[in-house]
Design a protein around this motif. Structure first.
Motif, mmCIF file in Angstrom:
data_model
loop_
_atom_site.group_PDB
_atom_site.id
_atom_site.type_symbol
_atom_site.label_atom_id
_atom_site.label_comp_id
_atom_site.label_asym_id
_atom_site.label_seq_id
_atom_site.Cartn_x
_atom_site.Cartn_y
_atom_site.Cartn_z
ATOM 1 N N LEU A 156 -46.431 -30.550 -26.648
ATOM 2 C CA LEU A 156 -46.943 -30.837 -25.315
ATOM 3 C C LEU A 156 -48.290 -30.150 -25.089
ATOM 4 C CD1 LEU A 156 -46.005 -32.403 -22.817
ATOM 5 C CD2 LEU A 156 -45.043 -30.273 -21.950
ATOM 6 N N VAL A 157 -48.361 -28.873 -25.433
ATOM 7 C CA VAL A 157 -49.621 -28.125 -25.264
ATOM 8 C C VAL A 157 -50.713 -28.711 -26.163
ATOM 9 C CG1 VAL A 157 -50.718 -25.880 -25.640
ATOM 10 C CG2 VAL A 157 -48.497 -25.998 -24.516
ATOM 11 N N ALA A 158 -50.376 -28.987 -27.425
ATOM 12 C CA ALA A 158 -51.374 -29.519 -28.369
ATOM 13 C C ALA A 158 -51.849 -30.905 -27.944
ATOM 14 C CB ALA A 158 -50.781 -29.582 -29.778
ATOM 15 N N SER A 159 -50.949 -31.727 -27.421
ATOM 16 C CA SER A 159 -51.360 -33.073 -27.024
ATOM 17 C C SER A 159 -52.234 -33.039 -25.770
ATOM 18 C CB SER A 159 -50.147 -33.982 -26.825
ATOM 19 O OG SER A 159 -49.350 -33.523 -25.762
ATOM 20 N N ILE A 160 -51.934 -32.159 -24.831
ATOM 21 C CA ILE A 160 -52.773 -32.032 -23.638
ATOM 22 C C ILE A 160 -54.171 -31.552 -24.019
ATOM 23 C CG2 ILE A 160 -53.094 -30.716 -21.498
ATOM 24 C CD1 ILE A 160 -50.013 -30.873 -21.153
ATOM 25 N N LEU A 161 -54.241 -30.530 -24.885
ATOM 26 C CA LEU A 161 -55.550 -30.042 -25.343
ATOM 27 C C LEU A 161 -56.306 -31.113 -26.126
ATOM 28 C CD1 LEU A 161 -54.689 -26.389 -26.420
ATOM 29 C CD2 LEU A 161 -55.998 -27.130 -24.425
ATOM 30 N N THR A 162 -55.590 -31.842 -26.960
ATOM 31 C CA THR A 162 -56.212 -32.922 -27.729
ATOM 32 C C THR A 162 -56.782 -33.989 -26.806
ATOM 33 O OG1 THR A 162 -54.730 -32.563 -29.590
ATOM 34 C CG2 THR A 162 -55.784 -34.720 -29.459
ATOM 35 N N TYR A 163 -56.037 -34.341 -25.789
ATOM 36 C CA TYR A 163 -56.494 -35.360 -24.842
ATOM 37 C C TYR A 163 -57.769 -34.898 -24.131
ATOM 38 C CZ TYR A 163 -56.638 -38.544 -20.895
ATOM 39 O OH TYR A 163 -57.041 -39.464 -19.972
ATOM 40 N N ILE A 164 -57.753 -33.694 -23.598
ATOM 41 C CA ILE A 164 -58.911 -33.184 -22.841
ATOM 42 C C ILE A 164 -60.148 -33.096 -23.726
ATOM 43 C CG2 ILE A 164 -59.824 -31.153 -21.647
ATOM 44 C CD1 ILE A 164 -56.914 -30.685 -20.638
ATOM 45 N N ILE A 165 -59.986 -32.516 -24.914
ATOM 46 C CA ILE A 165 -61.129 -32.335 -25.819
ATOM 47 C C ILE A 165 -61.655 -33.673 -26.322
ATOM 48 C CG2 ILE A 165 -61.806 -31.411 -28.074
ATOM 49 C CD1 ILE A 165 -59.903 -29.038 -27.448
ATOM 50 N N SER A 166 -60.744 -34.578 -26.702
ATOM 51 C CA SER A 166 -61.202 -35.850 -27.268
ATOM 52 C C SER A 166 -61.838 -36.763 -26.219
ATOM 53 C CB SER A 166 -60.072 -36.559 -28.000
ATOM 54 O OG SER A 166 -59.027 -36.875 -27.123
ATOM 55 N N VAL A 167 -61.365 -36.736 -24.967
ATOM 56 C CA VAL A 167 -62.009 -37.536 -23.921
ATOM 57 C C VAL A 167 -63.446 -37.084 -23.742
ATOM 58 C CG1 VAL A 167 -62.091 -37.892 -21.414
ATOM 59 C CG2 VAL A 167 -59.981 -38.261 -22.626
ATOM 60 N N LYS A 168 -63.633 -35.767 -23.656
ATOM 61 C CA LYS A 168 -64.991 -35.243 -23.479
ATOM 62 C C LYS A 168 -65.860 -35.541 -24.694
ATOM 63 C CE LYS A 168 -63.889 -31.663 -20.181
ATOM 64 N NZ LYS A 168 -63.971 -30.261 -19.842
ATOM 65 N N PHE A 169 -65.307 -35.362 -25.878
ATOM 66 C CA PHE A 169 -66.075 -35.590 -27.106
ATOM 67 C C PHE A 169 -66.492 -37.053 -27.239
ATOM 68 C CE2 PHE A 169 -66.077 -36.917 -31.567
ATOM 69 C CZ PHE A 169 -67.128 -36.152 -32.039
ATOM 70 N N ILE A 170 -65.565 -37.960 -27.042
ATOM 71 C CA ILE A 170 -65.872 -39.387 -27.202
ATOM 72 C C ILE A 170 -66.862 -39.850 -26.137
ATOM 73 C CG2 ILE A 170 -64.898 -41.715 -27.140
ATOM 74 C CD1 ILE A 170 -62.320 -40.462 -28.327
ATOM 75 N N ALA A 171 -66.656 -39.419 -24.893
ATOM 76 C CA ALA A 171 -67.572 -39.816 -23.813
ATOM 77 C C ALA A 171 -68.978 -39.282 -24.079
ATOM 78 C CB ALA A 171 -67.049 -39.305 -22.474
ATOM 79 N N ARG A 172 -69.069 -38.030 -24.499
ATOM 80 C CA ARG A 172 -70.381 -37.434 -24.798
ATOM 81 C C ARG A 172 -71.056 -38.126 -25.970
ATOM 82 N NH1 ARG A 172 -69.750 -31.167 -24.549
ATOM 83 N NH2 ARG A 172 -69.444 -31.392 -22.334
ATOM 84 N N TRP A 173 -70.275 -38.403 -27.007
ATOM 85 C CA TRP A 173 -70.841 -39.034 -28.193
ATOM 86 C C TRP A 173 -71.342 -40.434 -27.862
ATOM 87 C CZ3 TRP A 173 -70.012 -43.294 -31.259
ATOM 88 C CH2 TRP A 173 -70.689 -43.293 -32.473
ATOM 89 N N ARG A 174 -70.560 -41.184 -27.103
ATOM 90 C CA ARG A 174 -70.984 -42.541 -26.750
ATOM 91 C C ARG A 174 -72.211 -42.528 -25.844
ATOM 92 N NH1 ARG A 174 -65.485 -46.075 -25.876
ATOM 93 N NH2 ARG A 174 -64.999 -46.242 -28.095
ATOM 94 N N LYS A 175 -72.267 -41.575 -24.935
ATOM 95 C CA LYS A 175 -73.423 -41.474 -24.045
ATOM 96 C C LYS A 175 -74.688 -41.140 -24.861
ATOM 97 C CE LYS A 175 -75.022 -39.334 -19.828
ATOM 98 N NZ LYS A 175 -74.705 -38.383 -18.758
ATOM 99 N N LYS A 176 -74.530 -40.246 -25.806
ATOM 100 C CA LYS A 176 -75.654 -39.862 -26.673
ATOM 101 C C LYS A 176 -76.063 -41.028 -27.589
ATOM 102 C CE LYS A 176 -76.709 -36.660 -30.379
ATOM 103 N NZ LYS A 176 -76.163 -35.620 -31.227
ATOM 104 N N ARG A 177 -75.088 -41.712 -28.101
ATOM 105 C CA ARG A 177 -75.340 -42.778 -29.068
ATOM 106 C C ARG A 177 -75.847 -44.068 -28.407
ATOM 107 N NH1 ARG A 177 -74.881 -43.877 -34.738
ATOM 108 N NH2 ARG A 177 -74.456 -46.081 -34.922
ATOM 109 N N TYR A 178 -75.184 -44.462 -27.345
ATOM 110 C CA TYR A 178 -75.485 -45.756 -26.733
ATOM 111 C C TYR A 178 -76.230 -45.647 -25.403
ATOM 112 C CZ TYR A 178 -72.050 -47.195 -30.165
ATOM 113 O OH TYR A 178 -71.359 -47.380 -31.307
ATOM 114 N N GLY A 179 -76.288 -44.438 -24.850
ATOM 115 C CA GLY A 179 -77.011 -44.235 -23.605
ATOM 116 C C GLY A 179 -76.329 -44.815 -22.385
ATOM 117 N N SER A 180 -75.013 -45.009 -22.467
ATOM 118 C CA SER A 180 -74.331 -45.554 -21.286
ATOM 119 C C SER A 180 -73.199 -44.658 -20.859
ATOM 120 C CB SER A 180 -73.772 -46.941 -21.571
ATOM 121 O OG SER A 180 -72.907 -46.932 -22.686
#
Length: 180
Positions: A156-180
């Motif tokens: 439960l703890v690992a999945s919550i941390l994974t969710y929070i970190i991966s949402v931020k990482f993917i959103a940041r990467w896409r914003k940097k990559r695609y500018g949206s």
């Protein structure tokens, strides 16, 4: 008697064929495959929350000692809770033959702590009399409850941390990559 080299098959000639290219330096297969999966992960379709939800359910399922069923459980949870199925399958790789023992030993210790068996209290031990089926069954049940309690909390703890970190990482990467 002399032999004309041009009359010999190609494999018997001394000179190198002019159409051959010199061998190129190649990356190792493992490094290439990891890079492929990394890029494939970054190019997944769907919102960052959808992708991260699948990854989090995969990590949750990967924390349980259900060898062979982890991927199935992760994908099933992703289907039920509308997460990305491919990332759920990839998330179960958190436990693999190199990490089984440390993860499950840690999960067991957490289960002992939560259920009050550890830290100066009576630890779970297997009976000395292996011929007593009831004693063995009782200890095995306590062992499984302890292990699965720790697995549930750590998952439960690992999945919550994974969710929070991966949402931020993917959103940041896409914003940097695609500018949206």
């Amino acid at each position: 008697m002399s032999v004309d080299p041009s009359s010999l098959p190609v494999i018997f000639r001394d000179r190198k064929s002019p159409h051959r290219h010199p061998p190129k330096r190649r990356r190792s297969r493992i490094k290439r495959s990891w890079r492929y999966f990394y890029l494939r992960f970054l190019r997944l379709r769907g919102t960052p929350r959808y992708i991260s939800r699948g990854l989090a359910f995969g990590v949750f399922a990967g924390c349980f000692p259900l060898f062979g069923l982890q991927t199935l459980i992760g994908v099933l949870l992703a289907v039920l809770f509308r997460g990305h199925k491919l990332t759920a399958a990839a998330g179960t790789w958190v436990s693999n033959p190199l990490t089984y023992v440390p993860i499950f030993a840690f999960n067991y210790k957490v289960g002992e702590f939560l259920l009050g068996f550890g830290v100066g209290k009576t630890p779970v031990t297997l009976p000395e009399n292996w011929q007593s089926w009831t004693d063995l069954k009782e200890s095995g049940l306590v062992f499984l409850v302890t292990l699965f309690s720790g697995c549930f909390v750590i998952g439960l703890v690992a999945s919550i941390l994974t969710y929070i970190i991966s949402v931020k990482f993917i959103a940041r990467w896409r914003k940097k990559r695609y500018g949206s």
